[in-house]
Design an enzyme around this catalytic site. Structure first.
Site, short mmCIF file in Angstrom:
data_model
loop_
_atom_site.label_atom_id
_atom_site.label_comp_id
_atom_site.label_asym_id
_atom_site.label_seq_id
_atom_site.Cartn_x
_atom_site.Cartn_y
_atom_site.Cartn_z
NE ARG A 130 8.22 -4.02 4.79
CZ ARG A 130 8.02 -3.43 3.62
NH1 ARG A 130 9.03 -2.79 3.03
NH2 ARG A 130 6.84 -3.46 3.04
N GLY A 164 0.82 -1.20 0.00
CA GLY A 164 0.00 0.00 0.00
C GLY A 164 0.86 1.25 0.00
CG HIS A 176 11.81 -5.38 0.30
ND1 HIS A 176 11.17 -5.77 -0.87
CD2 HIS A 176 11.02 -4.43 0.86
CE1 HIS A 176 10.06 -5.08 -1.01
NE2 HIS A 176 9.94 -4.25 0.00
CB ILE A 185 3.84 3.48 -2.76
CG1 ILE A 185 4.09 2.02 -3.14
CG2 ILE A 185 2.95 4.13 -3.82
CD1 ILE A 185 4.67 1.80 -4.50
#
Length: 596
Positions: free
Chosen positions: A426, A195, A528, A575
């Site tokens: 994370r 998201g 990542h 994002i």
């Protein structure tokens, strides 16, 4: 030109000849086959001396005239099987992205997956890292040959940051050339599934979610261990709701709101039903960049940023895969080339414990943007901070969106026990998983979670999700003790009822796991996100290592930069970062070009 009928007849002749035992030397590459059936004219414009551009526009048109376009091929593919023509990739995917003429064809899917497609004239996927300064003599010769083209703004990279910059710069009146080294656009953005974090938004208000930009700032700073640049974080949060409105105005659906790890409030925006956000946002930005007349060139690698004697940026040196080296003169350059997670040699240089780790990134995330910026004297920061995403599927070669946990899934080890707060940051989640037997774990969820998140259907389609009618049956599927897993789920459901996780203090408990069937998939950490990168200011200007001041005419946005995320990025902030700072970089570059 072949007609589709002639093309089918030619293939039939080739196959029938082989089956009949006819003495026939089968062509090894597509060019050989087409050469036999129709000559070079079947692909190329013969009087133009070969290819016309690095997008291979004419050549791809010839492919479509024979075989149909991607939509037609996807429609014809079996619905119950994985098809390379049914893709999450964005933009106008060219046939030549996979089907090569004069070398073995390679399925781009194999950069991440292992589907084993039986590809005509195919070979094995491999990617060699070639330094940007390789073949320096040829580069110097191209520079000496002079300027080939002129534009206002050059943008390096076609991920979300680059596309946002292109739209923003075009809206500000600039002429823009966007250069992408890969044959496929979209960068890492097309892979993002979770998201986009934003605070005080219209979708939040509609859902009754109370959030504040200051809370987003505090969460981001805390998640980044407070080494973030606070001014960059303020810009990220304070512009986040406007970025949601901007995307929505261009056709994006950001109405579903969930929570990602490290967030105090539900602020992760995504399409209705929890569909993957990245491909959706990237497609919207691509469509709008194209609509605005952006000159987008694939297979076009920027290998040098050019400067004058005063240090002002004057353009770029490009290496087209088919057209070779050439110079573009530009008033401003925006670097939006992403990070370097796919370059494990570089990753392990900064963080040795990640040596040999898989990566969730697209194959082009090798650090080119950093390399050309360093050549231009740019300053960097935080390069040693590299994030491992905790939920990568070793079986599927894909990242499992954090939204699965955010919507209520639990994580268990091979003993069937929970061992962490599932929506912690994370870095902490990855560390906890690596301490378990086998250095992996299982996501466990029920059918209500599956129905709440469209992204899960993609994992089911990849055959990486195990299913059981009961928790005990699911336990057998993943080879964990059935009694322990049942006990764990019962205890967790009790925490949901009471509203308090007495084991790991998970702050958000969306639902009980009670709706059959039940599901699980194996997860392990993978590289990542690279938090470090170029030092920028709030105008997205890149700073000089030597002077600490902005390099005139050079801007950057997205993962290629450092400072926004500190030591650890929160899920959903990438994002937000690429859209907000992409917009800023594009507008700043366009203004500079106009004023100079």
């Amino acid at each position: 030109m072949f007609t589709r009928k002639i093309q089918k007849t030619a293939l039939a002749m080739l196959i029938s000849g082989a089956m009949a035992g006819t003495a026939y030397a089968a062509p090894e590459v597509l060019a050989d086959f087409h050469g036999e059936m129709g000559g070079c004219d079947s692909c190329h414009v013969s009087d133009k001396g070969g290819v016309t551009n690095d997008n291979l526009t004419h050549e791809n048109g010839q492919c479509v005239s024979c075989h149909g376009d991607l939509k037609e091929l996807a429609a014809a593919a079996p619905k119950d099987k994985v098809s390379p023509h049914k893709s999450h990739l964005i933009g106008e995917i060219a046939c030549t992205s996979c089907h090569k003429g004069h070398e073995k064809s390679v399925a781009y899917c194999d950069a991440c997956h292992s589907f084993g497609f039986d590809m005509p004239f195919g070979g094995k996927w491999e990617r060699k890292f070639v330094p940007v300064d390789a073949d320096k003599a040829a580069q110097d010769k191209a520079i000496a040959a002079g300027v080939k083209e002129t534009t206002d703004v050059v943008i390096i990279g076609s991920g979300g940051a680059g596309l946002a910059a292109a739209v923003s710069a075009r809206d500000a009146g600039a002429k823009v050339i966007l250069l992408e080294k890969e044959p496929i656009p979209g960068g890492n953005t097309k892979l993002a599934a979770g998201g986009m974090n934003a605070a005080e938004t219209k979708p939040q208000a509609k859902l009754g979610i109370e959030d504040k930009k200051q809370i987003m700032i505090d969460d981001t700073m805390k998640g980044g261990r407070n080494i973030n640049d606070p001014e960059l974080v303020k810009v990220l949060a304070n512009n986040s709701s406007d970025s949601i409105d901007w995307l929505t105005s261009m056709g994006a659906d950001m109405t579903d709101v969930g929570r990602m790890g490290g967030a105090s409030v539900n602020r992760s925006h995504r399409p209705t039903g929890g569909a993957g956000v990245g491909a959706h946002v990237a497609q919207v930005l691509w469509d709008n960049a194209v609509k605005r007349g952006t000159d987008i060139r694939l297979n076009s690698r920027v290998v040098r940023i050019l400067e004058d004697a005063s240090g002002k940026v004057t353009g770029v040196l490009v290496k087209g895969e088919y057209t070779g080296y050439y110079v573009i003169k530009a008033d401003a350059v925006v670097i939006a080339a992403g990070g370097f997670a796919k370059n494990n040699e570089r990753v392990s240089k900064y963080d040795p414990k990640l040596k040999g780790f898989k990566a969730t990134n697209h194959p082009g995330a090798t650090g080119d943007g950093l390399d050309v910026a360093l050549q231009a004297g740019a300053a960097t920061r935080d390069l040693e901070y590299i994030q491992a995403h905790p939920t990568y599927s070793p079986a599927g070669g894909v990242m499992i969106t954090e939204a699965v946990r955010g919507n209520g899934a639990i994580v268990v080890n091979r003993e069937g026990n929970r061992f962490m707060n599932e929506i912690t940051t994370r870095d902490k989640a990855s560390a906890a998983i690596l301490q378990q037997k086998g250095e992996s774990a299982y996501l466990v969820f029920d059918d209500s979670i599956r129905k709440s998140l469209k992204a899960i259907e993609g994992y089911v389609h990849l055959n990486i999700v195990k299913e059981g009618k009961t928790i005990e049956e699911l336990a057998k599927q993943i080879d964990v003790p059935a009694a322990e897993l049942a006990k764990t789920v019962t205890a967790y459901n009790g925490f949901v009822k009471s509203g308090k996780d007495a084991q790991f203090e998970r702050p958000d408990l969306p639902r009980e796991l009670v709706v059959a069937p039940f599901y699980a998939l194996e997860i392990a950490p993978a590289v990542h996100h690279t938090m470090g990168g170029l030092v920028i200011d709030t105008k997205a200007e890149v700073k000089s290592e030597k002077t600490g001041k902005p390099i005139t005419g050079l801007y950057a946005a997205g993962e290629v930069t450092g400072g926004v995320h500190g030591a650890n990025r929160l899920g959903g902030n990438a994002i937000s970062d690429i859209v907000t700072y992409g917009r800023i970089a594009g507008a700043s570059a366009a203004k500079f070009a106009k004023d100079n």
